[in-house]
Design an enzyme around this catalytic site. Structure first.
Site, PDB file in Angstrom:
ATOM      1  CB  CYS A  32      20.803 -18.339 -10.626  1.00 25.24           C
ATOM      2  SG  CYS A  32      20.355 -16.823 -10.892  1.00 25.24           S
TER       3      CYS A  32
ATOM      4  CG  ASP B  49      -0.809   0.754   2.410  1.00 26.36           C
ATOM      5  OD1 ASP B  49      -1.921   0.405   2.528  1.00 26.36           O
ATOM      6  OD2 ASP B  49      -0.433   0.741   0.993  1.00 26.36           O
ATOM      7  CB  SER B  50      -2.676   4.397   6.292  1.00 20.97           C
ATOM      8  OG  SER B  50      -2.402   5.252   5.277  1.00 20.97           O
ATOM      9  N   GLY B  51      -3.601   3.127   3.371  1.00 23.37           N
ATOM     10  CA  GLY B  51      -4.526   3.071   2.124  1.00 23.37           C
ATOM     11  C   GLY B  51      -4.704   4.727   1.598  1.00 23.37           C
ATOM     12  N   GLY B  52      -4.242   5.349   2.431  1.00 27.09           N
ATOM     13  CA  GLY B  52      -4.174   6.869   2.328  1.00 27.09           C
ATOM     14  C   GLY B  52      -3.591   7.434   0.929  1.00 27.09           C
TER      15      GLY B  52
ATOM     16  CG  ASP C 157       0.304   9.875   5.683  1.00 26.15           C
ATOM     17  OD1 ASP C 157      -0.472   8.844   5.252  1.00 26.15           O
ATOM     18  OD2 ASP C 157       1.507   9.871   5.153  1.00 26.15           O
TER      19      ASP C 157
ATOM     20  CB  CYS D 241      17.147 -17.965  -6.945  1.00 27.52           C
ATOM     21  SG  CYS D 241      17.302 -17.382  -8.450  1.00 27.52           S
TER      22      CYS D 241
ATOM     23  CB  CYS E 155      21.980 -15.979  -7.874  1.00 29.69           C
ATOM     24  SG  CYS E 155      20.117 -15.575  -7.234  1.00 29.69           S
TER      25      CYS E 155
ATOM     26  CG  HIS F  57      17.259 -13.565 -10.203  1.00 30.09           C
ATOM     27  ND1 HIS F  57      18.555 -14.116  -9.915  1.00 30.09           N
ATOM     28  CD2 HIS F  57      17.702 -12.135 -10.799  1.00 30.09           C
ATOM     29  CE1 HIS F  57      19.700 -13.250 -10.109  1.00 30.09           C
ATOM     30  NE2 HIS F  57      19.067 -12.148 -10.579  1.00 30.09           N
TER      31      HIS F  57
END
Length: 358
Positions: free
Chosen positions: A318, A74-77, A132, A315, A313, A344
């Site tokens: 599970c 992300d921009s950090g904004g 932005d 994973c 599931c 999970h």
């Protein structure tokens, strides 16, 4: 299919937040095992600590954290602006950028559109986001219009700096990162349209939904979310930043959004809240509103439950462990509980993405 310099990812896809170059308590190999295809890192946090120069010396954030699949920064904004909006003594926002103090150290920093792009190049990510001007949905129309116009001006500066960095760093076309613009405008359709049209003219590789997608009561702003997707280019990926709950992701996808990121699956997991598939939903071509449920594994009812968290599931949690065992791990404060629960929930999200693709 979204093609990046680190690989191709089919849409829709979900990216866990690896805020400080790690998904908390989870190793990269474990993320791959639950079919995570891309991650999001936080430019603000890595800019502050350990610093983008150190990460560049390490060979980039992929090498630094040992993740060889796509990474979006992300921009950090959002983090900087939230910091300043909450405490004016920590900084100020001008046309040039955001001046702020790091709360933990007191160090002064300046984040401009150009600096944000430079930092993201030093990180070596696959997808960058323009800086932005994100503001709360509760501000006046005039203030939101000002936010949109600044977002447009800063997007142009980001694109110019992006092109300059490509030239300075002699980056080959097949190694070029992607650059996304962010559509602001709050709950005002005309401002969303104004922002989207201006960003389309600048031309980006993808576009994001800026600002909060829910109102003050937590209800989804469905009309504005749908409208914003409609005014974005159909041939470019649409990124729903910070979205979200499983049900919100389904709604966004049905409106045309392709990419999602959020702390919810890992944060909820660390608090013992796990997502469980409704078995009928797995066998259906449609996803009903009740396609999943959430359980709190720390509740007493799970103490003698020796069955899996979710029988459907695949994973490790599970397949190998019981609800009783996971509750025990949480009860004694064992860090393994946080890892198993996070993985999970991430597997729940990747299964959801596969279901939506189908």
């Amino acid at each position: 299919m979204l093609t990046t310099k680190s690989g191709v990812v089919p849409t829709p896809f979900f990216m866990p937040d690896a805020t400080r170059a790690t998904v908390r308590g989870v190793m990269p190999e474990e993320l791959k095992k639950v079919h995570i295809e891309a991650l999001v890192v936080n430019t603000y946090h890595l800019f502050v600590q350990p610093g983008e120069k150190l990460i560049a010396e390490a060979g980039g954030v992929h090498q630094f954290m040992q993740w060889d699949r796509p990474i979006l920064s992300d921009s950090g904004g959002y983090q900087v602006f939230s910091l300043i909006h909450k405490d004016k003594s920590l900084g100020r926002i001008t046309e040039d950028g955001a001046e702020f103090r790091v709360p933990t150290t007191g160090d002064k920093k300046l984040l401009t559109p150009e600096r944000s792009i430079q930092v993201q190049f030093d990180l070596g990510v696959d997808i960058m986001i323009c800086l932005d001007d994100p503001r709360p949905n509760t501000i006046s129309y005039e203030e939101m219009a000002d936010s949109v116009e600044r977002t447009i001006r800063w997007a142009k500066r980001c694109k110019d700096e992006f092109n300059r960095q490509l030239e300075i760093r002699a980056i080959a076309p097949d190694k070029r990162p992607l650059l996304f613009g962010v559509v602001q405008g709050g709950k005002e359709k005309d401002l969303r349209l104004r922002c989207a049209e201006a960003l389309r003219e600048i031309d980006f590789d993808g576009y994001g939904f800026g600002g909060r997608h829910i109102d003050e009561d937590g209800a989804l702003l469905e009309e504005i979310v749908r409208y914003t997707a409609e005014v974005m280019p159909e041939d470019k990926p649409r990124f729903a930043l910070g979205v979200g709950t499983p049900s919100d992701i389904v709604k966004f996808y049905q409106m045309g959004w392709d990419m999602f990121d959020c702390v919810i699956p890992t944060r909820e997991g660390r608090h013992g809240r796990l997502f469980i598939w409704n078995r009928e939903a797995l066998d259906s071509d449609e996803l009903a509103p009740d396609f999943y449920a959430t359980i709190n594994i720390t509740n007493a009812e799970h103490r003698e439950d020796f069955g899996p968290v979710d029988p459907s599931c695949d994973c490790d949690l599970c397949q190998k462990y019981s609800r009783s065992y996971l509750k025990h791990l949480f009860s004694v404060g064992e860090p393994l509980a946080l890892t198993l629960a996070s993985l999970h929930n991430l597997r729940f999200y990747t299964r959801l993405m596969k279901k939506l693709r189908a």
